[in-house]
Every structure is written in C-alpha cells, then in structure tokens.
Write an enzyme that holds these catalytic residues in place. Sequence first.
Site, PDB file in Angstrom:
ATOM      1  N   ARG A   1     -10.911   3.133  10.431  1.00 58.79           N
ATOM      2  CA  ARG A   1     -10.815   1.654  10.888  1.00 58.79           C
ATOM      3  C   ARG A   1     -11.893   1.020  11.507  1.00 58.79           C
ATOM      4  NH1 ARG A   1      -5.444   0.972  10.622  1.00 58.79           N
ATOM      5  NH2 ARG A   1      -3.977   2.695  10.922  1.00 58.79           N
TER       6      ARG A   1
ATOM      7  N   ARG B   1      11.898 -10.318   6.637  1.00 54.76           N
ATOM      8  CA  ARG B   1      12.940  -9.441   7.214  1.00 54.76           C
ATOM      9  C   ARG B   1      13.647  -9.802   8.281  1.00 54.76           C
ATOM     10  NH1 ARG B   1      11.432  -3.441   7.520  1.00 54.76           N
ATOM     11  NH2 ARG B   1      11.836  -3.928   9.774  1.00 54.76           N
TER      12      ARG B   1
ATOM     13  N   ARG C   1      13.053  -9.764  14.102  1.00 57.95           N
ATOM     14  CA  ARG C   1      12.299  -9.170  15.201  1.00 57.95           C
ATOM     15  C   ARG C   1      10.942  -9.812  15.362  1.00 57.95           C
ATOM     16  NH1 ARG C   1      10.232  -3.046  13.824  1.00 57.95           N
ATOM     17  NH2 ARG C   1       8.986  -4.573  12.760  1.00 57.95           N
TER      18      ARG C   1
ATOM     19  N   LYS D   1       1.049  -1.204  -0.072  1.00 57.35           N
ATOM     20  CA  LYS D   1      -0.008  -0.103   0.053  1.00 57.35           C
ATOM     21  C   LYS D   1       0.903   1.258   0.008  1.00 57.35           C
ATOM     22  CE  LYS D   1      -2.499   0.041   3.843  1.00 57.35           C
ATOM     23  NZ  LYS D   1      -2.706   1.572   4.313  1.00 57.35           N
TER      24      LYS D   1
ATOM     25  N   ARG E   1      -0.994 -10.811  12.652  1.00 50.74           N
ATOM     26  CA  ARG E   1      -1.317  -9.320  12.094  1.00 50.74           C
ATOM     27  C   ARG E   1      -2.401  -9.404  10.915  1.00 50.74           C
ATOM     28  NH1 ARG E   1       4.039  -6.451  10.325  1.00 50.74           N
ATOM     29  NH2 ARG E   1       2.696  -4.866   9.613  1.00 50.74           N
TER      30      ARG E   1
END
Length: 228
Positions: free
Chosen positions: A88, A127, A160, A13, A171
């Site tokens: 949201r 990542r 992380r 996005k 998520r």
Amino acid sequence: MVLLLFGPPGCGKGTQAPLFRERLGIPAVSTGDMLRRESEKRSSVGKLIDGLLAEGQLVPDELVNRLLEARLAEEDCHDGFLIDGYPRTVEQAAHLNDMLDKLHFPRPVLIHMDVPDRVLVGRLSARWNCPNCGAIYNVLSKPPKDPGRCDEDAALLTQRKDDTLRTAYRRLEAYQRLTDPVLAYYEEAEAGKVVHVNGHQRPEAVFEEIKAALEVHVLVPVRARARG
Ligand SMILES: [Zn+2]
C-alpha cells in the site's frame, strides 16, 4: 511469476483473485486474510493483531512483512503467486522487492483494473439494507421487488454511511492518493511492470484480458529465456 492485483474499491477485484488459482494454478495471497487467519489461530501474534484492530490501529508494516515472508516461502507459492491488498505504500513496495530478491523471485507485474469513477460510484452507492432483518440489496444487481422496501418484511430500506455517494467519492479519492505513488514506483523499469486492464466488462472478459497481458509480459519472456 509474481503478480500484484490492484484496483479501486468496487472494481470487482474480489471476483478476479480466485480465478488465478482456478485457471492458472497460482495462489492468491491476501494480506487481509493472512491477518484474519493469524488472529483465528489465537497465537501470541494473533492476539496482538486483535488488540491493534480493536483499537482501530493499523498493523505495523514490520509484522505484515514478517507474516508475508513466511507465507511466500510456503510450498504452494513456489511457482508464483498473486498478492492482493499489498503493498500500500512505496516503503512496503521496496521491502517487498527485497523480500522477492531474497526468495529468488522475479520482479512483480502489477495488474491494475481500470474502471471509470462514475461506474464505481454507481456500484459503491448501489447497496441498500434492511434495518429490520439485515437483508442486503443492490439496485443494480439485486433490486428489491418493491422499490425501497424489503422483500421479506416490507421495512423501508436504508443505506449504510459507507455506501452513500459522498462516501463513495471519498473512498475513490483516498484510493488514488494511496496508490499513485506505488504505481509510479513500479513504473520504474528495474522495480517491476505495470499493466492496465479494462475492469469495466464482464468478469470473464476481464480475466481473459489479464491472461492475454500476462502472455505478453510474463509468460513469453520466461519461455524465451528458457530456450535461449
Ligand atoms: Zn427485511
């Protein structure tokens, strides 16, 4: 035109939003940026925001709505805008529609970037970072030369907590739980329109698909009304 850009975490996005200004001349308004800018101004509202965020609290709807309304009334938003990161909740969506009515804007078109979960999870958990120098790698797009080791100092790379597989699935679930009711709200004809685009292609191709959808859902009806 009033556009809302939606998509799950990892959908790309952030790459699409600036293209709207560059190619279509409409600003991308991000509520996250808006709050950050306010806090940088060190205004009384900015200090309030800092305080809330430092305590890990959400900025109340009322404040976000007030800032957003002021932003949408600015000159550059006159011919339309894209909102990123809002609404949201269904309450916020209803409030946004009231705000749009007040400012004489049309109902929004919600663009949803669809990307398969397995692709998103791959991207979100790709990542890795170097605990020594902070360098960030991505096993898909920017892999280290020596697998698992930093290019700069050969330290063992770590992930992380946010970037692990389980967190990625969590998520995505949270996104869906939050977004489904908002999508359902805009699917009601009088509230707005929902357009799904395939987000699993090159960024250029995604933007082309968005533009084509807008021709059908926004630009054509506007021209037709102007003629008739
Ligand atoms: Zn390093």
